[in-house]
Design an enzyme around this catalytic site. Structure first.
Site, short mmCIF file in Angstrom:
data_model
loop_
_atom_site.label_atom_id
_atom_site.label_comp_id
_atom_site.label_asym_id
_atom_site.label_seq_id
_atom_site.Cartn_x
_atom_site.Cartn_y
_atom_site.Cartn_z
N GLY A 264 13.33 -11.19 82.48
CA GLY A 264 12.56 -11.95 83.46
C GLY A 264 12.74 -13.38 83.42
O GLY A 264 13.11 -14.19 84.23
N GLY B 205 11.01 -5.33 85.31
CA GLY B 205 11.77 -5.13 84.04
C GLY B 205 10.97 -5.72 83.04
O GLY B 205 9.81 -6.48 83.01
N SER B 206 11.83 -6.19 81.96
CA SER B 206 11.26 -6.72 80.66
C SER B 206 10.88 -8.21 80.81
O SER B 206 11.39 -9.00 81.59
CB SER B 206 11.80 -6.54 79.55
N THR B 207 9.68 -8.97 80.26
CA THR B 207 9.51 -10.24 80.27
C THR B 207 10.77 -11.14 79.75
O THR B 207 11.06 -12.08 80.37
CB THR B 207 8.38 -10.49 79.50
N GLU C 221 8.27 -9.10 88.50
CA GLU C 221 7.32 -8.31 87.90
C GLU C 221 7.73 -7.74 86.67
O GLU C 221 8.50 -6.84 86.49
CB GLU C 221 7.01 -7.04 89.00
N GLU D 134 3.76 -5.41 74.01
CA GLU D 134 3.92 -4.11 74.68
C GLU D 134 4.86 -2.95 74.18
O GLU D 134 6.06 -3.18 73.98
CB GLU D 134 4.51 -4.57 76.29
N LYS E 131 20.63 -3.17 92.20
CA LYS E 131 21.18 -2.45 90.96
C LYS E 131 20.28 -1.73 90.17
O LYS E 131 19.20 -2.27 89.68
CB LYS E 131 21.63 -3.55 89.80
N CYS F 278 4.61 -0.50 83.43
CA CYS F 278 4.03 -1.87 83.05
C CYS F 278 2.62 -2.22 83.01
O CYS F 278 2.25 -3.12 82.30
CB CYS F 278 4.79 -3.02 84.20
#
Length: 490
Positions: free
Chosen positions: A253, A248-250, A270, A401, A196, A304
């Site tokens: 995740g 993607g984003s923490t 990641e 971030e 996706k 990132c």
């Protein structure tokens, strides 16, 4: 956003010469008015008929209408991948390699078309998609094609087995490159894939689906489902997915980690980063400035592993900052399709709003903000390259971030202080070290808690080298021999 009066710099020096416009032609790309989901080797409408629009962030022009996958579509794609897995995994590695080599060659043949497409859909400058992204995309498929018949020698035991169906969710900052990072090792090891792409950048993944057909890849081996976070959540939660890979984003995740906890799914994440770029007093200033610029303004800082925290030894702070500001006045912001452009568009209105809010917060907290004189286009999503000085570790711009072209500058006196400040972050993805002393590079790198550490350079990537992070930057490695492990039952 134009620079605020308090952050306006002195007039930029007159350039030695002006750059005439050098736009890359859009004519090479034929974007259809609408695209379906790619399931079992065919493009198909979503079960409920839902669609969404993808726009060019540089102009806000609607590029195409794309099918929006729901749970039923995710289930169809996973079932197609499961059916294909039996035959694909049974192929000798040399046979799988032929398909990967073929895909790599087609990517090279269509690289100009794909570079223009990526720039239109993502907003990054054409010279980045053309000279960085596309060569790396092809290189990853070539590299993992070479591993497909050598898995017995990869260090994971004799006759390592694939996991099954891999559910992969990728971000919008490097759409094709992240696709290659995920799909190439998965196919080389005998897995099948449901991928996706991000909802703001679906087109290059859909063009890749066409490349799979052009390469004669068996139906169901690669499936592409487009949609928003709900489609990604349905994919990662699907009971018949054996492996989840997410970039993607923490925050997302963490949510995925909770979803797969207690299941048999293998997971790699990641996630975000707040990389430190450490410049010692013996570093070559001009070389370091180029590395700093590349570290934070490449892809508008939407990286990132961006070097978003600059740690400068006190004795060279003023000299380095003067040189850095002079260099920023020469950056060209504008049409991403212009081959002279250095800074392109921010990917979406949502991301621009986040960058703006965090930069405003940094200024409100007392950090000193500076941007070069910069005329922003009247349409699209744009943010001027920005520096923050007089920054402490307590400032939001030094901790969060931002994922934009915003650099926070801090100072240090000793190597131990530099290491302590660099490691003072919940993230652990990347770092850079600038010094002439090889012994210092090794000593400092050994103390940094970051997955990727560059010395006297930044943002250098190679398919043979593993990439990944620690702490809230995720776990697992992609790239290199290490990237095979994530897709093997070992």
């Amino acid at each position: 956003m134009a620079p605020t009066p308090s952050s306006a710099p002195a007039a930029a020096p007159a350039p030695a010469f002006d750059y005439a416009p050098a736009p890359e032609s859009r004519a090479i790309v034929d974007i259809a008015p609408s695209y379906g989901l790619f399931i079992d080797g065919e493009f198909t409408d979503a079960a409920d008929g839902k669609v969404f629009k993808t726009v060019s962030p540089a102009t806000e022009e609607v590029l195409s209408e794309v099918a929006e996958a729901g749970e039923a579509d995710v289930d169809r794609a996973v079932k197609a991948a499961r059916r294909a897995f039996e035959k694909w995994s049974a192929l000798p590695g040399a046979e799988r390699a032929k398909y990967l080599f073929r895909i790599a060659r087609i990517i090279q043949e269509r690289s100009r078309e794909l570079a223009v497409l990526e720039t239109l859909d993502n907003g990054k400058p054409i010279k980045e998609t053309r000279d960085a992204d596309l060569p790396l995309v092809a290189a990853h498929f070539f590299y993992y094609a070479g591993w497909a018949d050598k898995l017995d020698h990869a260090g994971y035991g004799a006759n390592p087995r694939p996991l099954g169906v891999a559910g992969q969710v990728i971000p919008w900052n490097f759409p094709l490159l992240m696709l290659a990072w995920k799909i190439a090792p998965a196919l080389a090891t005998g897995n099948t894939v449901v991928l996706k792409p991000a909802e703001t950048t679906p087109l290059s993944a859909l063009f890749f689906a066409d490349i799979c057909r052009q390469a004669g890849l068996p139906k169901g081996v690669v499936n592409i489902i487009t949609g928003d976070g709900r489609a990604g959540a349905a994919l990662t939660a699907h009971r018949d997915v054996d492996k989840v890979a997410f970039t993607g984003s923490t925050a997302v995740g963490k949510q995925i980690a909770r979803t797969v906890a207690g299941t048999r799914k293998k997971l790699t994440l990641e996630l975000g980063g707040k990389g430190a770029n450490i410049v010692f007093d013996d570093a070559p200033i001009d070389q370091a400035v180029e590395g700093i610029v590349n570290g934070i303004f490449f892809n508008q800082g939407q990286v990132c592993c961006a070097g978003s925290r600059l740690l400068v030894q006190e004795s060279i702070h003023d000299e380095l900052l003067d040189s850095l500001k002079r260099r920023l006045t020469t950056l060209r912001l504008g049409d991403p399709l212009d081959k002279n452009t250095d800074i392109g568009a921010i990917n979406s209105a949502e991301q621009l709003a986040r960058i703006t809010a965090l930069a405003d917060q940094g200024e409100a907290e007392g950090a000193e903000r500076w941007s070069p004189a910069c005329e922003l286009p009247s349409s699209g999503y744009w943010f001027a390259p920005t520096l923050f000085t007089n920054v402490t570790q307590a400032h939001t711009v030094a901790r969060d971030e931002i994922f934009g072209p915003v650099l926070s500058v801090l100072t240090f006196r000793t190597p131990d202080e530099a290491v302590a400040k660099a490691n003072n972050t919940p993230y652990g993805l990347s770092a850079g070290i600038w010094t002439e002393k090889g012994s210092r590079i090794l000593a400092v790198a050994n103390k940094l808690r970051a997955g990727v550490i560059w010395s006297n350079t930044f943002n250098k990537f190679d398919p043979t080298s593993p990439f990944g992070g620690y702490k809230e930057s995720g776990f697992g490695r992609e790239g290199g021999r290490h990237g095979l492990e994530a897709y093997l039952d070992v």
